[in-house]
Design a protein around this motif. Structure first.
Motif, PDB file in Angstrom:
ATOM      1  N   ARG A 197      -3.399  -4.104  -1.364  1.00  0.00           N
ATOM      2  CA  ARG A 197      -2.306  -5.060  -1.604  1.00  0.00           C
ATOM      3  C   ARG A 197      -2.364  -5.585  -3.030  1.00  0.00           C
ATOM      4  N   HIS A 198      -3.566  -5.932  -3.477  1.00  0.00           N
ATOM      5  CA  HIS A 198      -3.720  -6.431  -4.847  1.00  0.00           C
ATOM      6  C   HIS A 198      -3.380  -5.348  -5.872  1.00  0.00           C
ATOM      7  N   ARG A 199      -3.774  -4.117  -5.595  1.00  0.00           N
ATOM      8  CA  ARG A 199      -3.462  -3.024  -6.509  1.00  0.00           C
ATOM      9  C   ARG A 199      -1.951  -2.814  -6.609  1.00  0.00           C
ATOM     10  N   LEU A 200      -1.276  -2.845  -5.481  1.00  0.00           N
ATOM     11  CA  LEU A 200       0.172  -2.650  -5.476  1.00  0.00           C
ATOM     12  C   LEU A 200       0.886  -3.800  -6.175  1.00  0.00           C
ATOM     13  N   ASN A 227      12.866  -5.647  -1.972  1.00  0.00           N
ATOM     14  CA  ASN A 227      11.786  -6.639  -1.959  1.00  0.00           C
ATOM     15  C   ASN A 227      10.461  -5.897  -2.158  1.00  0.00           C
ATOM     16  N   TYR A 228      10.079  -5.732  -3.418  1.00  0.00           N
ATOM     17  CA  TYR A 228       8.906  -4.921  -3.729  1.00  0.00           C
ATOM     18  C   TYR A 228       7.636  -5.488  -3.093  1.00  0.00           C
ATOM     19  N   GLU A 229       7.442  -6.797  -3.147  1.00  0.00           N
ATOM     20  CA  GLU A 229       6.209  -7.377  -2.614  1.00  0.00           C
ATOM     21  C   GLU A 229       6.097  -7.177  -1.115  1.00  0.00           C
ATOM     22  N   ALA A 230       7.193  -7.344  -0.383  1.00  0.00           N
ATOM     23  CA  ALA A 230       7.165  -7.116   1.062  1.00  0.00           C
ATOM     24  C   ALA A 230       6.856  -5.657   1.370  1.00  0.00           C
ATOM     25  N   TRP A 231       7.441  -4.763   0.565  1.00  0.00           N
ATOM     26  CA  TRP A 231       7.158  -3.339   0.731  1.00  0.00           C
ATOM     27  C   TRP A 231       5.688  -3.044   0.465  1.00  0.00           C
ATOM     28  N   ALA A 232       5.122  -3.665  -0.562  1.00  0.00           N
ATOM     29  CA  ALA A 232       3.729  -3.447  -0.911  1.00  0.00           C
ATOM     30  C   ALA A 232       2.804  -3.902   0.211  1.00  0.00           C
ATOM     31  N   VAL A 233       3.126  -5.033   0.826  1.00  0.00           N
ATOM     32  CA  VAL A 233       2.325  -5.528   1.947  1.00  0.00           C
ATOM     33  C   VAL A 233       2.337  -4.516   3.085  1.00  0.00           C
ATOM     34  N   GLN A 234       3.495  -3.958   3.374  1.00  0.00           N
ATOM     35  CA  GLN A 234       3.616  -2.982   4.454  1.00  0.00           C
ATOM     36  C   GLN A 234       2.854  -1.695   4.135  1.00  0.00           C
ATOM     37  N   LEU A 235       2.974  -1.210   2.903  1.00  0.00           N
ATOM     38  CA  LEU A 235       2.290   0.023   2.535  1.00  0.00           C
ATOM     39  C   LEU A 235       0.774  -0.154   2.565  1.00  0.00           C
ATOM     40  N   ALA A 236       0.279  -1.307   2.119  1.00  0.00           N
ATOM     41  CA  ALA A 236      -1.164  -1.564   2.151  1.00  0.00           C
ATOM     42  C   ALA A 236      -1.690  -1.517   3.578  1.00  0.00           C
ATOM     43  N   PHE A 288      -1.737   7.199  -5.870  1.00  0.00           N
ATOM     44  CA  PHE A 288      -0.713   6.209  -6.191  1.00  0.00           C
ATOM     45  C   PHE A 288      -1.260   4.793  -6.086  1.00  0.00           C
ATOM     46  N   ALA A 289      -0.943   3.982  -7.085  1.00  0.00           N
ATOM     47  CA  ALA A 289      -1.277   2.555  -7.132  1.00  0.00           C
ATOM     48  C   ALA A 289      -2.773   2.291  -7.294  1.00  0.00           C
ATOM     49  N   CYS A 290      -3.564   3.314  -7.540  1.00  0.00           N
ATOM     50  CA  CYS A 290      -5.000   3.142  -7.717  1.00  0.00           C
ATOM     51  C   CYS A 290      -5.368   3.397  -9.180  1.00  0.00           C
ATOM     52  N   ASP A 291      -6.642   3.427  -9.460  1.00  0.00           N
ATOM     53  CA  ASP A 291      -7.160   3.848 -10.753  1.00  0.00           C
ATOM     54  C   ASP A 291      -8.533   4.445 -10.500  1.00  0.00           C
TER      55      ASP A 291
END
Length: 265
Positions: free
Chosen positions: A176-179, A150-159, A27-30
């Motif tokens: 974080r950048h990928r998300l 808040n997608y960006e806040a969620w992305a920071v937490q998941l990273a 997920f969120a990678c390539d």
């Protein structure tokens, strides 16, 4: 050769050898998530890399078709068919481990063996079955709601969870950048498909020879999941790497490559 399928998933082939390895990202990678593993393997094997729908340089994400992991498994089979590949070793990171398992059911002769790197068939705990997936259902629901709020806040937490690094850490920064680069609508659809899925019935009795590589300190896919899978599958063995986080191909690529080589040999 159906060029459209290969273009759609930005399929790349590297190296040469009698055995073909298909490297599938999470997920969120390539496919660039394998960049540290590829040089370790390309001198011995033919490697096939691709991007899942909506990730990296791939397109063709469909909200209906990719509402479950089955749509991604169909994509994998389409790539194998386009390249006329049989008896490959499929290496799937995170959710791609389960995508590969579903692809095996669709085309069992095209995939001979499986390597699952930090996989999980079910992220939710099921105490009635003595299954520890790592999360309560309420926690998953809160996480998915947080994506909408808040997608960006969620992305920071998941990273941070995926890397187990401080915010300035290289893997944390990369994730974080990928998300951030991932389309939020696609991310929500894929996250629902991943974190609400329960593929334990597909895992039970799975007969393809398989190597499960779990990380010793991984909040997303704990060692308990790997142990359950090893017991549930007919021909699986588990190796626990002493690494932190959910991305061992970045934290210790030489060991990941060594484990794959030993399994293939």
């Amino acid at each position: 050769m159906p060029a459209s399928v290969l273009q759609r998933h930005h399929v790349q082939m590297v190296g040469d050898g009698p055995v073909t390895l298909v490297l599938a990202h999470g997920f969120a990678c390539d496919q660039t998530i394998w960049r540290r593993v590829v040089p370790e393997l390309a001198h011995r094997y033919r490697l096939v890399l691709f991007d899942h729908a909506g990730h990296g340089m791939a397109d063709a994400f469909d909200t209906e078709r990719h509402a479950t992991l089955d749509g991604y498994a169909e994509d994998v089979v389409a790539v194998l068919e386009a390249l006329d590949l049989w008896n490959v070793v499929y290496v799937g990171h995170s959710v791609s481990g389960m995508i590969g398992l579903l692809a095996c059911a669709l085309a069992p002769r095209r995939i001979e063996r499986m390597v699952m790197l930090a996989p999980s068939p079910c992220y939710i705990n099921h105490p009635e079955d003595q299954y520890v997936g790592g999360f309560e259902r309420s926690t998953i629901d809160e996480m998915l709601t947080a994506m909408d709020l808040n997608y960006e806040a969620w992305a920071v937490q998941l990273a941070q969870i995926a890397s187990l690094e401080e915010s300035a850490g290289p893997i944390n920064t990369e994730m974080r950048h990928r998300l951030f680069a991932l389309d939020p609508t696609l991310a929500r659809h894929f996250a629902h498909a991943i974190f609400l899925s329960d593929l334990r019935d597909k895992v039970r009795g799975f007969a393809h020879p398989s190597l499960i590589i779990q990380c010793s300190d991984d909040p997303i896919a704990p060692v308990s999941v790997g142990r359950w899978m090893e017991q549930a599958m007919y021909a699986a063995r588990l190796h626990v790497m002493t690494v932190h986080g959910h991305l061992p191909q970045l934290t210790n690529a030489p060991q990941v490559a060594s484990l794959i080589r030993n399994f293939v040999q």
